[in-house]
Design a protein around this motif. Structure first.
Motif, PDB file in Angstrom:
ATOM      1  N   UNK A   1      79.649  72.007 -25.617  1.00 58.50           N
ATOM      2  CA  UNK A   1      78.270  72.107 -25.137  1.00 58.50           C
ATOM      3  C   UNK A   1      78.128  71.718 -23.668  1.00 58.50           C
ATOM      4  N   UNK A   2      79.242  71.706 -22.942  1.00 59.49           N
ATOM      5  CA  UNK A   2      79.189  71.235 -21.563  1.00 59.49           C
ATOM      6  C   UNK A   2      78.313  72.129 -20.692  1.00 59.49           C
ATOM      7  N   UNK A   3      78.455  73.430 -20.856  1.00 59.20           N
ATOM      8  CA  UNK A   3      77.693  74.372 -20.032  1.00 59.20           C
ATOM      9  C   UNK A   3      76.671  75.177 -20.836  1.00 59.20           C
ATOM     10  N   UNK A   4      76.664  75.007 -22.133  1.00 57.84           N
ATOM     11  CA  UNK A   4      75.667  75.660 -22.985  1.00 57.84           C
ATOM     12  C   UNK A   4      75.271  74.689 -24.083  1.00 57.84           C
ATOM     13  N   UNK A   5      74.040  74.755 -24.592  1.00 62.15           N
ATOM     14  CA  UNK A   5      73.615  73.799 -25.611  1.00 62.15           C
ATOM     15  C   UNK A   5      74.355  73.992 -26.927  1.00 62.15           C
ATOM     16  N   UNK A   6      74.654  72.895 -27.576  1.00 63.55           N
ATOM     17  CA  UNK A   6      75.311  72.974 -28.866  1.00 63.55           C
ATOM     18  C   UNK A   6      74.353  73.180 -30.012  1.00 63.55           C
ATOM     19  N   UNK A   7      73.050  73.026 -29.749  1.00 59.86           N
ATOM     20  CA  UNK A   7      72.047  73.163 -30.809  1.00 59.86           C
ATOM     21  C   UNK A   7      71.051  74.272 -30.500  1.00 59.86           C
ATOM     22  N   UNK A   8      71.547  75.348 -29.892  1.00 62.07           N
ATOM     23  CA  UNK A   8      70.670  76.464 -29.557  1.00 62.07           C
ATOM     24  C   UNK A   8      70.380  77.323 -30.780  1.00 62.07           C
ATOM     25  N   UNK A   9      71.378  77.486 -31.645  1.00 60.94           N
ATOM     26  CA  UNK A   9      71.218  78.330 -32.825  1.00 60.94           C
ATOM     27  C   UNK A   9      70.949  77.515 -34.079  1.00 60.94           C
ATOM     28  N   UNK A  10      71.502  76.319 -34.154  1.00 60.63           N
ATOM     29  CA  UNK A  10      71.372  75.480 -35.345  1.00 60.63           C
ATOM     30  C   UNK A  10      70.926  74.083 -34.940  1.00 60.63           C
ATOM     31  N   UNK A  11      69.924  73.562 -35.624  1.00 62.39           N
ATOM     32  CA  UNK A  11      69.434  72.217 -35.346  1.00 62.39           C
ATOM     33  C   UNK A  11      70.441  71.196 -35.871  1.00 62.39           C
TER      34      UNK A  11
END
Length: 338
Positions: free
Chosen positions: A278-288
Motif C-alpha cells: 500500500x506504499x503508493x496505492x491504498x490497501x483498503x480501496x476495494x475491501x474495508x
C-alpha cells in the motif's frame, strides 16, 4: 454550512484502518462528530458507517496526507460541513519491512512523506484554524520506535523520531506565544493492525508486530483520553515504556539485543502472501480492512499500564485520601488515649 457546531469535531488522518480506525470509533463513542482523511474508498465508507452507528455525524475526505495543499483543502471542507475542529489526530503512516539497502530512494522518501510530512501537514492545517480561536488539541501518534529504532524499518523509525522532535519544537513555540492550543504525542506498542497484510516486504517471512502484541483499541483509548486531557507525551503499553526507558539506560545492550532478535521477531514462519503493497496505492480501496490485523489470537485487548496512566489522577487522589484518613485516625487515637 455546518450545523450543530456546539458538538465537538475531530479529524483523524489514516482513519480507515488500524489505530486510526479504532480511534475513529472511540471518538465517535465519546460524542465527537468525526472527519476521516485517508485514501481508501472502501475504508472511508466503513469508517463513516462506524461514526453514524454511534449516532454522530461523519465526513469522509479522500486525501493523501503527503500532499500539503490537499490537507489544507480537506481542513477547509471539514470546518464548512462539520464545524470548528476541536481535536486533530495524525495517525496516517506507511512503511516497509526490508533492509535499508534493499529499498529505493523513492520508496524510502514515500514512507517519510506519509509518516512524517503527513503529520507535519496535518498539524499545520489544524493550528492554522485552532490558533486564532486559542483552543484545540493536536495528537500526533508515535510509537515505541520513536525512542528506540529496530532493524528493517529504517524510514518508519526515522519518521517517528522526527515526529517527536517536530512536536517538541512546535509545542515550545505555542507556549512562548501563551497559546492554549496543545500539541501532544502518544507512543504506542506493537499492534495487531492490517498494515501487516499490505506493508512493502522484502523479507522471506510474513510481516508481524514485535511481541507483545496489543489490539489497536488499547492505543485508541489512550489517544481519546489525551484528546480530552492533553498531556505533552504519553505512552500506551508497558512494552512501550520498557523499550524507550531501556534504550535510554542501556543503548549498547539494546543494539546487541535487537541485532540478535529484531529481524526474526518481525517475521512469521509463513511465506509472504502475494498482495500489492500500500506504499503508493491504498490497501483498503476495494475491501474495508477494519481495525484489526491477522493476529487476534495473540493480541492483548487490555492494557494495565495504559489504564494506570489514564486513571493516575484518581488513583493519586485516592492514595492521598487514604493517607489523610490514616493520619486522622492516628490523631483521633492519640486524643482518645490522652
Amino acid at each position: 454550512m455546518a450545523e450543530n457546531t456546539h458538538r465537538p469535531v475531530a479529524v483523524v488522518t489514516g482513519g480507515t484502518a488500524g489505530v486510526g480506525r479504532a480511534t475513529v470509533r472511540q471518538l465517535a463513542a465519546d460524542g465527537y462528530d468525526v472527519a476521516v482523511l485517508a485514501r481508501g474508498r472502501a475504508g472511508l465508507e466503513g469508517a463513516a458507517g462506524d461514526v453514524r452507528a454511534a449516532g454522530r455525524r461523519a465526513l469522509t475526505v479522500p486525501v493523501d496526507v503527503a500532499d500539503a495543499e490537499a490537507v489544507e483543502d480537506a481542513a477547509d471542507r471539514v470546518e464548512r460541513e462539520l464545524g470548528p475542529v476541536t481535536v486533530w489526530v495524525n495517525a496516517a503512516f506507511s512503511g516497509f519491512l526490508a533492509r535499508f539497502l534493499d529499498v529505493s530512494g523513492e520508496e524510502f522518501r514515500r514512507v517519510t512523506d506519509v509518516t512524517y510530512h503527513g503529520q507535519v501537514n496535518g498539524t499545520r492545517a489544524a493550528l492554522r484554524r485552532m490558533c486564532p480561536r486559542d483552543r484545540g488539541v493536536v495528537v500526533n501518534v508515535g510509537s515505541a520506535l520513536s525512542g528506540r529504532s529496530i532493524p528493517l524499518q529504517s524510514s518508519y523509525c526515522g519518521a517517528k523520531h522526527a515526529v517527536v522532535g517536530f512536536s517538541e519544537s512546535v509545542r515550545t513555540e505555542l507556549r512562548a506565544d501563551g497559546s492554549r492550543v496543545r500539541v501532544c504525542t502518544v507512543q504506542v506498542p506493537g499492534l495487531n493492525t492490517p498494515q501487516f497484510t499490505w506493508v512493502l516486504n522484502r523479507m522471506p517471512g510474513r510481516p508481524r508486530p514485535v511481541p507483545p502484541v496489543y489490539q489497536p483499541e488499547t492505543a485508541a483509548r489512550m489517544i481519546a483520553h489525551v484528546a480530552r486531557h492533553p498531556r505533552r507525551d504519553t505512552w500506551a503499553g508497558v512494552s512501550t515504556a520498557y523499550t524507550i526507558l531501556g534504550n535510554r539506560l542501556f543503548p549498547r545492550f539494546m543494539d546487541w539485543y535487537l541485532a540478535r532478535t529484531g529481524i526474526d521477531s518481525q517475521q512469521t514462519g509463513e511465506e509472504t502472501p502475494d498482495r500489492p503493497a500500500n506504499l503508493f496505492r491504498p490497501g483498503d480501496d476495494e475491501t474495508d480492512a477494519g481495525a484489526h490485523g491477522p493476529f487476534d489470537d495473540e493480541a492483548r485487548g487490555r492494557d494495565a499500564f495504559g489504564w494506570l496512566v489514564r486513571h493516575r489522577a484518581g488513583l493519586a487522589g485516592a492514595g492521598g485520601g487514604a493517607v489523610l484518613a490514616a493520619a486522622g485516625l492516628t490523631a483521633l487515637r492519640r486524643r482518645t488515649s490522652a
